[in-house]
Design an enzyme around this catalytic site. Structure first.
Site, PDB file in Angstrom:
ATOM      1  CG  ASP A 150     -14.119  30.619  12.544  1.00 42.63           C
ATOM      2  OD1 ASP A 150     -14.866  29.787  13.093  1.00 42.63           O
ATOM      3  OD2 ASP A 150     -13.053  30.319  11.995  1.00 42.63           O
ATOM      4  CD  GLU A 183     -19.183  43.654   1.173  1.00 42.38           C
ATOM      5  OE1 GLU A 183     -18.327  43.069   0.488  1.00 42.38           O
ATOM      6  OE2 GLU A 183     -19.841  44.637   0.775  1.00 42.38           O
ATOM      7  CB  ALA A 226     -15.178  50.369   1.240  1.00 44.31           C
ATOM      8  CD  GLU A 241     -15.783  60.893   0.606  1.00 44.85           C
ATOM      9  OE1 GLU A 241     -15.980  61.567  -0.413  1.00 44.85           O
ATOM     10  OE2 GLU A 241     -15.043  61.259   1.548  1.00 44.85           O
ATOM     11  N   GLY A 249     -17.731  63.829  17.889  1.00 38.92           N
ATOM     12  CA  GLY A 249     -17.136  65.159  17.973  1.00 38.92           C
ATOM     13  C   GLY A 249     -16.624  65.720  16.664  1.00 38.92           C
ATOM     14  NE  ARG A 275     -11.477  63.412   5.750  1.00 44.26           N
ATOM     15  CZ  ARG A 275     -11.543  63.944   6.959  1.00 44.26           C
ATOM     16  NH1 ARG A 275     -11.319  65.245   7.134  1.00 44.26           N
ATOM     17  NH2 ARG A 275     -11.843  63.198   8.006  1.00 44.26           N
TER      18      ARG A 275
END
Length: 303
Positions: A150, A183, A226, A241, A249, A275
């Site tokens: 689907d 995924e 992920a 990450e 931006g 980050r």
């Protein structure tokens, strides 16, 4: 380049509106090979007939519903790569259809179909109400694994060796070029290179996002972590990450301390976006595929 294809079409029996067109890659097959039957046809809600479609040039806009259906087939059978043909105006040409276990019908005909097929001891299942059907109901490319059919629309391009897990999603005019793990969400216009991983819950901003025209891509041997996302392209051997969304931006700090908009790094290779967990700033560092280890090759031998 002129392209001609024969196939089978379903139309609404009352209005004559085209619901779908199955146009398999069988140019030399006899007409008897292009036949389908379903309960919606048996009970007179839809009609099937043979159809022939010609596209003068793939750069031309699609001119009919049948033309649009052929273009979606070409993408999913890997005859054309994403962004390799003109799909302008395709939404206006495709019909919104209830895709059911008894055949395609207009959404307003579902209750009538449900009543009619009860005489056949058939419990009607409506898989979706959409302009696009599941890819595997029309094209099953070789060498792929799709955990939930689907979540792959007709018009998706899946290279041999691609695995789409249960939460992965591949839209029309997007896809992969070879071994890949999907995924997350691969949206229209996006191409994922060989040996790259689109992590669980991640997303890639495509050409339909806000009406944008930028065609983002992921190169080879790259990892989109992920729940991460990108509104820029990644080159080869890049890493984003987990949990980090990098838009065009987003202000990114370079190793020399300079701060630039992420769009200035779009398409560059061997970059790690992360980050800083102490001050919250987004940083980019040099990297390579060895930092995440690459794909598990045993998962992508799908023949």
């Amino acid at each position: 380049m002129e392209l001609h294809r024969r196939g089978h079409r379903y139309k609404d029996a009352e209005t004559g509106v085209t619901l779908d067109a199955w146009l398999p890659k069988r140019e030399t097959a006899p007409d008897t090979a292009f036949v389908r039957h379903c309960l919606a046809e048996k009970h007179g809600l839809i009609e099937g007939d043979r159809v022939e479609v010609t596209i003068r040039h793939l750069d031309d806009r699609p001119v009919s519903t049948e033309d649009a259906w052929l273009r979606l087939h070409l993408l999913s059978e890997r005859s054309v790569k994403p962004n390799g043909l003109n799909l302008d105006g395709i939404f206006d040409l495709l019909t919104n259809v209830a895709w059911t276990s008894a055949g395609p019908v207009l959404p307003g005909k579902v209750d009538d179909l449900r009543t009619k097929v009860a005489a056949d001891w058939h419990h009607l299942v409506v898989q979706s109400v959409d302009k696009f059907p599941r890819m595997v109901d029309f094209v099953v490319p070789s060498g792929v694994r799709i955990a939930d059919a689907d979540r792959v629309r007709l018009g998706a391009h899946l290279g041999s060796g691609t695995t789409v897990m249960h939460e992965g999603f591949v839209n029309f005019n997007s896809g992969t070029l070879g071994d890949a793990m999907v995924e997350g969400r691969v949206t229209p216009g996006v191409i994922v290179g060989r040996n790259s991983d689109v992590g669980a819950g991640s997303s890639i901003m495509g050409t339909l996002s806000g009406g944008g025209k930028t065609k983002n891509a992921i190169g080879e041997r790259s990892l989109l972590g992920a729940n991460a996302g990108i509104g820029i392209s990644l080159g080869d051997e890049c890493i984003v990450e987990a949990g980090l969304y990098v838009t065009a931006g987003t202000k990114v700090k370079l190793p020399d301390g300079k701060v630039v908009a992420a769009r200035e790094l779009s398409g560059q290779s061997r970059l790690l976006f992360r980050r800083n967990s102490q001050n919250g700033s987004v940083e980019v560092l040099p990297t390579d595929a060895s930092r995440w280890g690459g794909l598990n090759t045993t998962l992508h031998s799908n023949d």
